[in-house]
Write an enzyme that holds these catalytic residues in place. Structure first.
Site, PDB file in Angstrom:
ATOM      1  N   CYS A  63       0.838  -1.218   0.000  1.00 52.40           N
ATOM      2  CA  CYS A  63       0.000   0.000   0.000  1.00 52.40           C
ATOM      3  C   CYS A  63       0.863   1.255   0.000  1.00 52.40           C
ATOM      4  O   CYS A  63       0.406   2.321  -0.372  1.00 52.40           O
ATOM      5  CB  CYS A  63      -0.978   0.003   1.170  1.00 52.40           C
ATOM      6  SG  CYS A  63      -0.212   0.275   2.766  1.00 52.40           S
ATOM      7  N   ALA A 112       5.202  -3.280   9.159  1.00 49.65           N
ATOM      8  CA  ALA A 112       3.991  -2.925   8.401  1.00 49.65           C
ATOM      9  C   ALA A 112       3.111  -1.987   9.218  1.00 49.65           C
ATOM     10  O   ALA A 112       2.766  -2.277  10.358  1.00 49.65           O
ATOM     11  CB  ALA A 112       3.215  -4.190   8.037  1.00 49.65           C
ATOM     12  N   LYS A 146       2.069   5.577   8.560  1.00 48.88           N
ATOM     13  CA  LYS A 146       2.989   6.421   9.326  1.00 48.88           C
ATOM     14  C   LYS A 146       2.823   7.933   9.143  1.00 48.88           C
ATOM     15  O   LYS A 146       3.658   8.691   9.610  1.00 48.88           O
ATOM     16  CB  LYS A 146       4.420   6.035   8.992  1.00 48.88           C
ATOM     17  CG  LYS A 146       4.787   6.255   7.531  1.00 48.88           C
ATOM     18  CD  LYS A 146       6.279   6.168   7.286  1.00 48.88           C
ATOM     19  CE  LYS A 146       6.596   6.459   5.837  1.00 48.88           C
ATOM     20  NZ  LYS A 146       7.996   6.468   5.514  1.00 48.88           N
ATOM     21  N   SER A 161       8.181   4.427  17.726  1.00 45.84           N
ATOM     22  CA  SER A 161       8.599   5.729  17.230  1.00 45.84           C
ATOM     23  C   SER A 161       8.836   6.685  18.395  1.00 45.84           C
ATOM     24  O   SER A 161       8.170   6.595  19.437  1.00 45.84           O
ATOM     25  CB  SER A 161       7.478   6.290  16.351  1.00 45.84           C
ATOM     26  OG  SER A 161       7.699   7.650  16.095  1.00 45.84           O
ATOM     27  N   TYR A 165      -1.528   8.614  15.358  1.00 39.75           N
ATOM     28  CA  TYR A 165      -0.401   7.766  14.953  1.00 39.75           C
ATOM     29  C   TYR A 165       0.458   7.407  16.173  1.00 39.75           C
ATOM     30  O   TYR A 165       0.753   6.239  16.430  1.00 39.75           O
ATOM     31  CB  TYR A 165       0.450   8.485  13.899  1.00 39.75           C
ATOM     32  CG  TYR A 165       1.779   7.814  13.642  1.00 39.75           C
ATOM     33  CD1 TYR A 165       1.841   6.569  13.033  1.00 39.75           C
ATOM     34  CD2 TYR A 165       2.980   8.411  14.048  1.00 39.75           C
ATOM     35  CE1 TYR A 165       3.062   5.935  12.812  1.00 39.75           C
ATOM     36  CE2 TYR A 165       4.199   7.788  13.836  1.00 39.75           C
ATOM     37  CZ  TYR A 165       4.232   6.557  13.223  1.00 39.75           C
ATOM     38  OH  TYR A 165       5.440   5.926  13.019  1.00 39.75           O
ATOM     39  N   LYS A 175       1.064   3.659  18.200  1.00 38.24           N
ATOM     40  CA  LYS A 175       2.352   3.020  18.517  1.00 38.24           C
ATOM     41  C   LYS A 175       2.432   2.699  20.012  1.00 38.24           C
ATOM     42  O   LYS A 175       2.885   1.633  20.411  1.00 38.24           O
ATOM     43  CB  LYS A 175       3.509   3.940  18.113  1.00 38.24           C
ATOM     44  CG  LYS A 175       3.674   4.087  16.622  1.00 38.24           C
ATOM     45  CD  LYS A 175       4.171   2.801  15.986  1.00 38.24           C
ATOM     46  CE  LYS A 175       4.269   2.888  14.486  1.00 38.24           C
ATOM     47  NZ  LYS A 175       4.570   1.601  13.855  1.00 38.24           N
ATOM     48  N   ASP A 183       4.224  21.072  15.487  1.00 35.11           N
ATOM     49  CA  ASP A 183       5.647  20.707  15.524  1.00 35.11           C
ATOM     50  C   ASP A 183       6.259  21.006  16.892  1.00 35.11           C
ATOM     51  O   ASP A 183       6.000  22.054  17.493  1.00 35.11           O
ATOM     52  CB  ASP A 183       6.431  21.498  14.464  1.00 35.11           C
ATOM     53  CG  ASP A 183       6.710  20.685  13.214  1.00 35.11           C
ATOM     54  OD1 ASP A 183       6.284  19.516  13.156  1.00 35.11           O
ATOM     55  OD2 ASP A 183       7.351  21.229  12.292  1.00 35.11           O
TER      56      ASP A 183
HETATM   57  P1  NAD Z   1       6.900   2.583   4.770  1.00 32.89           P
HETATM   58  O1  NAD Z   1       5.540   3.087   4.510  1.00 32.89           O
HETATM   59  O2  NAD Z   1       7.962   2.832   3.751  1.00 32.89           O
HETATM   60  O3  NAD Z   1       6.864   1.011   5.046  1.00 32.89           O
HETATM   61  C1  NAD Z   1       5.754   0.379   5.631  1.00 32.89           C
HETATM   62  C2  NAD Z   1       5.414  -0.819   4.767  1.00 32.89           C
HETATM   63  O4  NAD Z   1       4.296  -1.488   5.338  1.00 32.89           O
HETATM   64  C3  NAD Z   1       5.023  -0.430   3.344  1.00 32.89           C
HETATM   65  O5  NAD Z   1       5.762  -1.219   2.423  1.00 32.89           O
HETATM   66  C4  NAD Z   1       3.543  -0.745   3.273  1.00 32.89           C
HETATM   67  O6  NAD Z   1       3.156  -1.163   1.981  1.00 32.89           O
HETATM   68  C5  NAD Z   1       3.420  -1.845   4.303  1.00 32.89           C
HETATM   69  N1  NAD Z   1       2.086  -1.970   4.910  1.00 32.89           N
HETATM   70  C6  NAD Z   1       1.301  -0.998   5.417  1.00 32.89           C
HETATM   71  N2  NAD Z   1       0.165  -1.508   5.890  1.00 32.89           N
HETATM   72  C7  NAD Z   1       0.226  -2.846   5.693  1.00 32.89           C
HETATM   73  C8  NAD Z   1      -0.641  -3.913   5.974  1.00 32.89           C
HETATM   74  N3  NAD Z   1      -1.836  -3.720   6.549  1.00 32.89           N
HETATM   75  N4  NAD Z   1      -0.257  -5.173   5.655  1.00 32.89           N
HETATM   76  C9  NAD Z   1       0.943  -5.398   5.060  1.00 32.89           C
HETATM   77  N5  NAD Z   1       1.798  -4.414   4.749  1.00 32.89           N
HETATM   78  C10 NAD Z   1       1.452  -3.154   5.070  1.00 32.89           C
HETATM   79  O7  NAD Z   1       7.355   3.156   6.189  1.00 32.89           O
HETATM   80  P2  NAD Z   1       8.767   3.103   6.914  1.00 32.89           P
HETATM   81  O8  NAD Z   1       9.280   4.488   6.992  1.00 32.89           O
HETATM   82  O9  NAD Z   1       9.606   2.043   6.350  1.00 32.89           O
HETATM   83  O10 NAD Z   1       8.296   2.701   8.376  1.00 32.89           O
HETATM   84  C11 NAD Z   1       8.293   1.354   8.827  1.00 32.89           C
HETATM   85  C12 NAD Z   1       7.757   1.311  10.244  1.00 32.89           C
HETATM   86  O11 NAD Z   1       8.553   2.153  11.071  1.00 32.89           O
HETATM   87  C13 NAD Z   1       6.309   1.819  10.363  1.00 32.89           C
HETATM   88  O12 NAD Z   1       5.637   1.009  11.303  1.00 32.89           O
HETATM   89  C14 NAD Z   1       6.488   3.219  10.894  1.00 32.89           C
HETATM   90  O13 NAD Z   1       5.379   3.632  11.651  1.00 32.89           O
HETATM   91  C15 NAD Z   1       7.724   3.078  11.764  1.00 32.89           C
HETATM   92  N6  NAD Z   1       8.451   4.333  11.933  1.00 32.89           N
HETATM   93  C16 NAD Z   1       8.838   5.048  10.838  1.00 32.89           C
HETATM   94  C17 NAD Z   1       9.489   6.261  11.009  1.00 32.89           C
HETATM   95  C18 NAD Z   1       9.882   7.099   9.818  1.00 32.89           C
HETATM   96  O14 NAD Z   1      10.099   8.281   9.984  1.00 32.89           O
HETATM   97  N7  NAD Z   1      10.023   6.538   8.628  1.00 32.89           N
HETATM   98  C19 NAD Z   1       9.774   6.738  12.298  1.00 32.89           C
HETATM   99  C20 NAD Z   1       9.384   5.967  13.389  1.00 32.89           C
HETATM  100  C21 NAD Z   1       8.714   4.765  13.193  1.00 32.89           C
HETATM  101  N1  UDP Z   2      10.559  20.613   7.959  1.00 28.37           N
HETATM  102  C1  UDP Z   2      10.649  21.760   7.183  1.00 28.37           C
HETATM  103  N2  UDP Z   2      10.162  21.737   5.912  1.00 28.37           N
HETATM  104  C2  UDP Z   2       9.592  20.619   5.357  1.00 28.37           C
HETATM  105  C3  UDP Z   2       9.511  19.450   6.155  1.00 28.37           C
HETATM  106  C4  UDP Z   2      10.000  19.481   7.446  1.00 28.37           C
HETATM  107  O1  UDP Z   2      11.159  22.766   7.633  1.00 28.37           O
HETATM  108  O2  UDP Z   2       9.146  20.659   4.204  1.00 28.37           O
HETATM  109  C5  UDP Z   2      11.106  20.618   9.320  1.00 28.37           C
HETATM  110  C6  UDP Z   2      10.096  20.318  10.404  1.00 28.37           C
HETATM  111  O3  UDP Z   2       9.441  21.505  10.809  1.00 28.37           O
HETATM  112  C7  UDP Z   2      10.973  19.705  11.498  1.00 28.37           C
HETATM  113  C8  UDP Z   2      12.064  18.987  10.704  1.00 28.37           C
HETATM  114  O4  UDP Z   2      12.071  19.585   9.411  1.00 28.37           O
HETATM  115  O5  UDP Z   2      11.592  20.729  12.258  1.00 28.37           O
HETATM  116  C9  UDP Z   2      11.804  17.493  10.548  1.00 28.37           C
HETATM  117  O6  UDP Z   2      10.493  17.302  10.022  1.00 28.37           O
HETATM  118  P1  UDP Z   2       9.972  15.883   9.592  1.00 28.37           P
HETATM  119  O7  UDP Z   2       8.553  16.043   9.152  1.00 28.37           O
HETATM  120  O8  UDP Z   2      10.939  15.261   8.648  1.00 28.37           O
HETATM  121  O9  UDP Z   2      10.063  15.029  10.934  1.00 28.37           O
HETATM  122  P2  UDP Z   2       9.216  15.168  12.299  1.00 28.37           P
HETATM  123  O10 UDP Z   2       8.768  16.572  12.452  1.00 28.37           O
HETATM  124  O11 UDP Z   2       8.085  14.203  12.152  1.00 28.37           O
HETATM  125  O12 UDP Z   2      10.184  14.767  13.351  1.00 28.37           O
END
Ligand code: NAD
Ligand code: UDP
Length: 338
Positions: free
Chosen positions: A36, A83, A86, A126, A150, A154, A296
């Site tokens: 997705c 999965a 986010k 997260s 969100y 978590k 923020d």
């Molecule tokens: P992403 O969206 O790239 O990867 C998530 C994957 O899960 C995708 O490939 C999506 O297709 C799949 N998915 C979603 N719903 C599903 C379902 N119901 N069944 C099967 N597959 C499903 O995101 P990411 O950045 O790789 O994040 C991975 C995990 O880490 C997530 O749980 C996210 O909440 C967590 N996380 C991400 C960040 C970030 O900033 N990227 C930060 C903290 C935590």
């Molecule tokens: N940010 C920004 N311009 C953008 C996206 C993000 O200035 O187009 C800033 C945002 O205000 C924060 C930092 O970059 O201070 C990180 O933002 P991001 O959304 O990547 O992460 P999060 O806020 O979820 O930690």
């Protein structure tokens, strides 16, 4: 025999990089993803990097019958559960989708694991579970006050897994709280490609640098930070990926539940990221400072010392490397996997 690891969400940004780290450490990752928010063409790239064809199951982590079949067919040593959905803003407009996928999907997976007798689970949590922290660096025992559906989804999963562990201490669970994952694999073959307009800083910066967008809007230049822009703990996605391998190895030795921050322990401001990206790309990055983004937090970064003490893991890659690797990925794949 190499241990098979079920990687839910393994086609996504962090999951795909973790598959690379797992393969490098001798594990056999098996991806379950409904695509997705990812692209099946990542599998070909993973093949190029790892030299092996990874098994891929296209399906939904909320599908109990599918999970039962998957666990019956393959003797998994563990699951890493990426999965989920986010986007913080989407979680405010459609909270039920977030609770359904993030909470419902996690409970479904844990139930299937219990039924199959697979008791090692690494969960993607997260730093958003902390909400606005009182001070940084944030330790794991800081107050938990997530400010969005969100973040609450978590935290709910974390709490459910703590209760599960208390009910059956044979479980081996790691709750990993990521700070801001950025960067890409050094090959430039896999990386992050959000659908539509990016919300996060690094993908937006990448799209400006490659000319897909005019300029970066910096959300606020009047924060109480050294240069007035927001400060975050950016961590290279390959460091994060290696953190998952370290968590798996720890679980092999010890039956426990650990809750760990995965970050660098250092904050970088938006302007510092912009300057680092300019160094990496060798071109100026147009930006303008606009109003603050609602909701923020001005500044936060994690305390990763418990992860280091527990797992022997620490983030090693610098902000310059994060930008260089993001830039390589973006330049070679301006349209992502398309
Ligand atoms: P992403 O969206 O790239 O990867 C998530 C994957 O899960 C995708 O490939 C999506 O297709 C799949 N998915 C979603 N719903 C599903 C379902 N119901 N069944 C099967 N597959 C499903 O995101 P990411 O950045 O790789 O994040 C991975 C995990 O880490 C997530 O749980 C996210 O909440 C967590 N996380 C991400 C960040 C970030 O900033 N990227 C930060 C903290 C935590
Ligand atoms: N940010 C920004 N311009 C953008 C996206 C993000 O200035 O187009 C800033 C945002 O205000 C924060 C930092 O970059 O201070 C990180 O933002 P991001 O959304 O990547 O992460 P999060 O806020 O979820 O930690």
């Amino acid at each position: 025999m190499s241990q098979r690891i079920l990687v839910t969400g393994g086609a996504g940004f962090i999951g795909s990089h973790t598959c690379v780290a797992l393969a490098a450490a001798g594990y056999v990752p098996v991806i379950l993803d409904n695509l997705c928010n990812s692209d099946v063409r990542v599998l070909e790239r993973l093949h190029q990097i790892t030299g092996s064809t990874l098994q891929f199951i296209q399906g939904d982590v909320r599908d109990a019958a599918l999970l039962a079949r998957v666990f019956a067919e393959t003797p998994f040593a563990a699951a890493i559960h990426f999965a989920g959905l986010k986007a913080v803003g989407d979680s405010v407009s459609d909270p039920l989708a977030y609770y359904d996928t993030n909470v419902g999907g996690s409970l479904m997976l844990a139930s299937a694991m219990r039924d199959a007798g697979v008791n090692t689970l690494i969960f993607s949590s997260s730093a958003t579970v902390y909400g606005e922290p009182e001070h940084s660096p944030i330790p794991e025992d800081a107050a938990l006050r997530p400010a969005s559906p969100y973040g609450r989804s978590k935290l709910m999963v974390e709490q459910a897994l703590v209760d599960l562990y208390r009910s059956q201490p044979g479980w081996r669970i790691a709750l990993l709280r990521y700070f801001n994952p950025v960067g890409a694999h050094e090959s430039g073959l896999i990386g992050e490609h959000p659908h539509g307009k990016p919300n996060n800083l690094m993908p937006f910066v990448c799209q400006v640098a490659v000319g897909q967008r005019d300029k970066l809007q910096i959300h606020g230049g009047d924060y109480p930070t050294p240069d007035g822009t927001g400060v975050r703990d950016y961590v290279h996605v390959m460091d994060l990926a290696e953190g998952h391998v370290a968590a798996l190895k720890h679980a092999e030795i010890q039956s426990s539940l650990v809750t760990l921050n995965l970050g660098t322990g250092q904050g970088a401001s938006v302007l510092e990221v912009v300057r680092a990206f300019e160094r990496a790309s060798g071109r100026p990055l147009p930006f303008e400072i606009g109003p603050r983004r609602p909701g923020d937090v001005p500044a936060y970064w994690g305390d990763p010392s418990l992860a280091q003490a527990t797992l022997g893991w620490r983030a090693r890659r610098s902000l310059d490397q994060m930008c260089a690797d993001s830039w390589r990925w973006q330049q070679r794949n301006p349209e992502g996997y398309r």
